[in-house]
Design a protein around this motif. Sequence first.
Motif, PDB file in Angstrom:
ATOM      1  N   PHE A  19      -7.584   2.895  -7.278  1.00  0.00           N
ATOM      2  CA  PHE A  19      -6.375   3.201  -6.516  1.00  0.00           C
ATOM      3  C   PHE A  19      -5.094   3.018  -7.325  1.00  0.00           C
ATOM      4  O   PHE A  19      -4.009   3.337  -6.855  1.00  0.00           O
ATOM      5  CB  PHE A  19      -6.340   2.330  -5.254  1.00  0.00           C
ATOM      6  N   HIS A  20      -5.245   2.518  -8.532  1.00  0.00           N
ATOM      7  CA  HIS A  20      -4.086   2.405  -9.412  1.00  0.00           C
ATOM      8  C   HIS A  20      -3.725   3.778  -9.969  1.00  0.00           C
ATOM      9  O   HIS A  20      -4.534   4.699  -9.995  1.00  0.00           O
ATOM     10  CB  HIS A  20      -4.376   1.440 -10.558  1.00  0.00           C
ATOM     11  N   ASP A  21      -2.502   3.932 -10.381  1.00  0.00           N
ATOM     12  CA  ASP A  21      -2.016   5.153 -11.045  1.00  0.00           C
ATOM     13  C   ASP A  21      -2.043   6.378 -10.139  1.00  0.00           C
ATOM     14  O   ASP A  21      -2.047   7.514 -10.627  1.00  0.00           O
ATOM     15  CB  ASP A  21      -2.843   5.440 -12.315  1.00  0.00           C
ATOM     16  N   LEU A  22      -2.066   6.166  -8.826  1.00  0.00           N
ATOM     17  CA  LEU A  22      -2.002   7.287  -7.885  1.00  0.00           C
ATOM     18  C   LEU A  22      -0.662   7.347  -7.160  1.00  0.00           C
ATOM     19  O   LEU A  22      -0.460   8.192  -6.283  1.00  0.00           O
ATOM     20  CB  LEU A  22      -3.142   7.181  -6.853  1.00  0.00           C
ATOM     21  N   GLY A  23       0.233   6.436  -7.516  1.00  0.00           N
ATOM     22  CA  GLY A  23       1.541   6.422  -6.871  1.00  0.00           C
ATOM     23  C   GLY A  23       1.526   5.838  -5.479  1.00  0.00           C
ATOM     24  O   GLY A  23       2.449   6.059  -4.696  1.00  0.00           O
ATOM     25  N   LEU A  24       0.490   5.069  -5.153  1.00  0.00           N
ATOM     26  CA  LEU A  24       0.362   4.465  -3.830  1.00  0.00           C
ATOM     27  C   LEU A  24       1.087   3.121  -3.797  1.00  0.00           C
ATOM     28  O   LEU A  24       0.982   2.331  -4.729  1.00  0.00           O
ATOM     29  CB  LEU A  24      -1.106   4.247  -3.476  1.00  0.00           C
ATOM     30  N   SER A  25       1.801   2.878  -2.719  1.00  0.00           N
ATOM     31  CA  SER A  25       2.422   1.573  -2.547  1.00  0.00           C
ATOM     32  C   SER A  25       1.371   0.595  -2.025  1.00  0.00           C
ATOM     33  O   SER A  25       0.335   1.001  -1.493  1.00  0.00           O
ATOM     34  CB  SER A  25       3.585   1.655  -1.561  1.00  0.00           C
ATOM     35  N   ASN A  26       1.645  -0.711  -2.159  1.00  0.00           N
ATOM     36  CA  ASN A  26       0.664  -1.686  -1.679  1.00  0.00           C
ATOM     37  C   ASN A  26       0.730  -1.876  -0.170  1.00  0.00           C
ATOM     38  O   ASN A  26      -0.014  -2.678   0.389  1.00  0.00           O
ATOM     39  CB  ASN A  26       0.820  -3.028  -2.404  1.00  0.00           C
ATOM     40  N   ASN A  27       1.615  -1.133   0.505  1.00  0.00           N
ATOM     41  CA  ASN A  27       1.609  -1.153   1.974  1.00  0.00           C
ATOM     42  C   ASN A  27       1.174   0.206   2.532  1.00  0.00           C
ATOM     43  O   ASN A  27       1.523   0.577   3.649  1.00  0.00           O
ATOM     44  CB  ASN A  27       2.984  -1.550   2.525  1.00  0.00           C
ATOM     45  N   ALA A  28       0.384   0.922   1.733  1.00  0.00           N
ATOM     46  CA  ALA A  28      -0.122   2.222   2.161  1.00  0.00           C
ATOM     47  C   ALA A  28      -1.181   2.055   3.250  1.00  0.00           C
ATOM     48  O   ALA A  28      -1.795   1.000   3.400  1.00  0.00           O
ATOM     49  CB  ALA A  28      -0.721   2.961   0.960  1.00  0.00           C
ATOM     50  N   ASN A  29      -1.397   3.128   4.011  1.00  0.00           N
ATOM     51  CA  ASN A  29      -2.462   3.174   5.004  1.00  0.00           C
ATOM     52  C   ASN A  29      -3.571   4.093   4.496  1.00  0.00           C
ATOM     53  O   ASN A  29      -3.319   5.241   4.125  1.00  0.00           O
ATOM     54  CB  ASN A  29      -1.946   3.679   6.348  1.00  0.00           C
ATOM     55  N   PHE A  30      -4.797   3.559   4.484  1.00  0.00           N
ATOM     56  CA  PHE A  30      -5.969   4.284   3.997  1.00  0.00           C
ATOM     57  C   PHE A  30      -6.890   4.629   5.161  1.00  0.00           C
ATOM     58  O   PHE A  30      -6.981   3.890   6.140  1.00  0.00           O
ATOM     59  CB  PHE A  30      -6.778   3.419   3.031  1.00  0.00           C
ATOM     60  N   LEU A  31      -7.617   5.729   5.013  1.00  0.00           N
ATOM     61  CA  LEU A  31      -8.732   6.043   5.896  1.00  0.00           C
ATOM     62  C   LEU A  31      -9.967   6.229   5.038  1.00  0.00           C
ATOM     63  O   LEU A  31      -9.985   7.087   4.144  1.00  0.00           O
ATOM     64  CB  LEU A  31      -8.462   7.316   6.704  1.00  0.00           C
ATOM     65  N   ASP A  32     -10.986   5.419   5.283  1.00  0.00           N
ATOM     66  CA  ASP A  32     -12.291   5.598   4.640  1.00  0.00           C
ATOM     67  C   ASP A  32     -13.199   6.220   5.687  1.00  0.00           C
ATOM     68  O   ASP A  32     -13.776   5.535   6.529  1.00  0.00           O
ATOM     69  CB  ASP A  32     -12.834   4.256   4.154  1.00  0.00           C
TER      70      ASP A  32
END
Length: 207
Positions: A19-32
């Motif tokens: 998940f690094h280097d994707l421009g995601l913030s650490n307060n992002a919301n994910f769906l698996d």
Amino acid sequence: MTIHEKVKLWEKKEGINLFHDLGLSNNANFLDYGCGFGHYTFAASRFLGSSQGNVFAVDINKDCLKYVSKVAQDEGLSNIIVAAGNKDYSLNFSDNSFDMIMYYDVLHGNGFHRFTLFEEAKRTLKSGGIMSILPFHLSNFRDREGKKKVYTYNKLIEEAKEYGFININEMPSGIHFEKYHSSYYIDKGGVEFEDLERAEILNLRKM
């Protein structure tokens, strides 16, 4: 190290690095989506840490959801939210809800559900959000007419473009955990971590 220890180590190190280097913030919301036993859910949860983000783990298998809930509780992963999936592959989430959606080992098989999931990703991802695909079983994919065809990454990219996605060039390696949980292989003594199938992850950004 046992395979169980190696899987846990993967969740805490290599899995987080996905998940690094994707421009995601650490307060992002994910769906698996189709989370199974949650290995990618746990990795995403650890990537977020103690931020305001959440990982929504969705599956139609209740036993998998119970397992994910138990591990999350045991390991203090409080940002994981489990939810039952729908048989029609629709998502019970509002528009523009997620920063990243993971479709890992879920797009193959019978029917047209891949196109439904693409449409739902387009609807529920925020602008600039990422649809992440780990496409095992490419020889079992079907086209819009329901005919089985051997798919390639380039063909998946072309399909995703129709829904407003562009390819992100970097393609990290993901693991197929199916054999790790397979009763067939467990009865035969299990498998080695190094023998688990790997494939490149296709990350696409919503325009």
